[in-house]
Design an enzyme around this catalytic site. Structure first.
Site, PDB file in Angstrom:
ATOM      1  N   GLU A   1       8.742   4.421   3.540  1.00  8.28           N
ATOM      2  CA  GLU A   1       9.005   2.991   3.365  1.00  8.28           C
ATOM      3  C   GLU A   1       8.752   2.528   1.925  1.00  8.28           C
ATOM      4  OE1 GLU A   1      10.355   0.731   5.123  1.00  8.28           O
ATOM      5  OE2 GLU A   1       9.711   0.732   7.214  1.00  8.28           O
TER       6      GLU A   1
ATOM      7  N   ASN B   1       4.350   8.544   2.524  1.00  9.32           N
ATOM      8  CA  ASN B   1       4.584   7.987   1.189  1.00  9.32           C
ATOM      9  C   ASN B   1       3.872   8.809   0.118  1.00  9.32           C
ATOM     10  OD1 ASN B   1       6.121   5.290   1.541  1.00  9.32           O
ATOM     11  ND2 ASN B   1       4.587   5.259   3.156  1.00  9.32           N
TER      12      ASN B   1
ATOM     13  N   LYS C   1       0.832  -1.211   0.000  1.00  8.68           N
ATOM     14  CA  LYS C   1       0.000   0.000   0.000  1.00  8.68           C
ATOM     15  C   LYS C   1       0.861   1.253   0.000  1.00  8.68           C
ATOM     16  CE  LYS C   1       0.422   0.626   4.715  1.00  8.68           C
ATOM     17  NZ  LYS C   1       0.821   1.785   5.508  1.00  8.68           N
TER      18      LYS C   1
ATOM     19  N   ASP D   1      -6.400   0.057   4.726  1.00 10.94           N
ATOM     20  CA  ASP D   1      -5.038   0.567   4.902  1.00 10.94           C
ATOM     21  C   ASP D   1      -4.552   1.248   3.630  1.00 10.94           C
ATOM     22  OD1 ASP D   1      -2.919   1.036   6.557  1.00 10.94           O
ATOM     23  OD2 ASP D   1      -2.049  -0.955   6.417  1.00 10.94           O
TER      24      ASP D   1
END
Length: 331
Positions: free
Chosen positions: A284, A259, A194, A247
Site C-alpha cells: 500500500e 511495505n 506508516k 503501528d
C-alpha cells in the site's frame, strides 16, 4: 440494530481473512464478499482461504460467502472494507445496494487514488455517509500474527463512540485487545503514512544501513508523521499511542511487513515494476507515497523521508544517493 448487529467483510486478502477470523470468534454468521469464485469454492470445501493465511480454519456454517458485493451489503449493518485502496473504486462501482444507514469501517491502509482521499473522507464526501457512521480499524496488528493467535492490539476509531465500542467488542478475544479512539482522521492518516516509512526502512536495509540508523529513521518518522497529521487534521492527540507509534514500529521492523519487504527490494536494486511483480501482495505504501507527497504540496509540512521515498519510487532517483542526502537531514 446495536444489540445484535450483522457484519460483512469486503475483501479476500490476508487482512480480510484475519478480520473474518476475529468476527467468527464472536458472531454466529458473517457475510464475506470476495471477487474470486475459486477462492469461495475452496473455502466452502476446504475450510480455509487458499491464498492467504491458509492455516486459519473456518466453520463455514458461520460464513455467508458471496461474490456479489450487493448481497454482502444488503445482509449487514456494519460493513468492513479490507481491500487495497487502489481497488476500492472499482469495487464500489459494482454497488447498486444503498449504503444509507449502513455503518462503514475501513481496514484499508491507504488513500483512494481516484480522489486522493483517505477512505473515511471518500465515503463521507462521495457517498454522503455521516462521520458518525464511519470508522477505522487500525493496528499495531499483523494479520499473520492474528492467524497464529498471538496477543495483538487494535485501535477502533469512530465519530460515534458507541459504534466504536460495538466494533471493538465484536473483534475482541483472548488474543485480540481492541481499544477505541475518537481520532478517526488522524488514525487513518497514520495507518497510511506508516507504510511509507516502512518502505524507507526497507530501502535502508537493502542499502546496508544497520539498526542504529533504523532507530534514527523511525524516530524521525514519528515526528514527521505528527507534523503531517497536525497540518491535515489539527486536534489534541498523543502521537506515542499504539495507533500511531506502535503501528509505525511494527510495520517498519516486522518480517511480515510487505511495505518493508518492497522497500528492501528497491534498496537491493530492483526496479519498482520488478519488485511489484515479485510480490504476491500489494504494498500500500507505494500508492500512499504519491498521494501523501501530492497532498503535502498543499499543506507544506516538512517531510524529508516522504520526499526521499517519492523521489526514488516516482522520479527514478538512485536510492543510494537519495539516502546519503537524507542522512544529513535526520537527527
Amino acid at each position: 440494530m446495536e444489540n445484535q448487529p450483522k457484519f460483512a467483510v469486503v475483501g479476500g486478502g490476508s487482512w480480510a481473512t484475519a478480520i473474518a477470523k476475529m468476527l467468527c470468534e464472536n458472531q454466529t454468521e458473517i457475510a464475506w464478499y470476495m471477487r474470486s469464485e475459486a477462492a469461495i469454492e475452496h473455502l466452502q470445501t476446504q475450510k480455509h482461504n487458499p491464498n492467504y493465511l491458509s492455516s486459519v480454519e473456518f466453520d463455514t456454517n458461520q460464513l455467508r460467502l458471496t461474490s456479489d458485493i450487493n448481497e454482502a451489503v444488503a445482509f449487514a449493518d456494519y460493513i468492513i472494507f479490507a481491500i487495497p485502496s487502489a481497488f476500492l473504486g472499482g469495487e464500489l462501482e459494482k454497488l447498486t445496494e444503498s449504503l444509507e444507514n449502513k455503518i462503514i469501517f475501513s481496514a484499508i491502509k491507504g488513500i483512494v487514488p481516484e480522489t486522493s482521499l483517505i477512505v473515511g473522507e471518500h465515503f463521507h464526501i462521495h457517498y454522503k455517509i455521516p462521520y458518525e457512521n464511519i470508522g477505522v480499524i487500525t493496528g499495531p496488528c499483523h494479520a499473520e500474527e492474528v492467524a497464529l493467535e498471538r496477543l495483538s492490539y487494535l485501535t477502533i476509531a469512530c465519530g460515534d463512540v458507541k459504534k466504536a465500542k460495538t466494533m471493538a467488542k465484536n473483534l475482541s478475544s483472548d488474543y485480540i485487545n481492541a481499544k477505541t479512539s475518537d481520532d478517526i482522521i488522524g488514525t487513518e492518516y497514520a495507518a497510511m503514512l506508516k507504510n511509507i516509512y516502512a518502505i524507507a526502512a526497507g530501502i535502508a536495509h537493502g542499502l546496508g544501513y544497520g539498526d542504529n540508523f533504523q532507530s534514527v529513521l523511525m524516530s524521525n518518522g514519528i515526528r514527521e508523521m505528527k507534523k503531517f497529521i497536525q497540518k491535515v487534521h489539527k486536534m489534541k492527540r498523543n502521537i506515542n499511542n499504539s495507533a500511531y507509534l506502535g503501528d509505525l514500529l511494527v510495520t517498519g521492523y516486522s518480517v511480515f511487513s510487505r511495505n518493508r519487504m518492497f522497500g528492501n527490494m528497491i534498496g537491493k536494486g530492483y526496479t519498482v515494476k520488478s519488485a511489484q511483480m515479485e510480490m504476491s501482495m500489494v504494498a500500500e505504501g507505494y500508492y500512499a507515497t504519491k498521494s501523501a507527497y501530492m497532498l503535502n504540496q498543499k499543506y507544506g509540512a516538512k517531510t524529508p523521508i516522504i520526499d526521499a521515498v517519492y523521489s526514488i519510487l516516482y522520479e527514478g532517483k538512485e536510492p543510494k544517493k537519495v539516502f546519503k542526502k537524507l542522512t544529513e537531514k535526520l537527527d
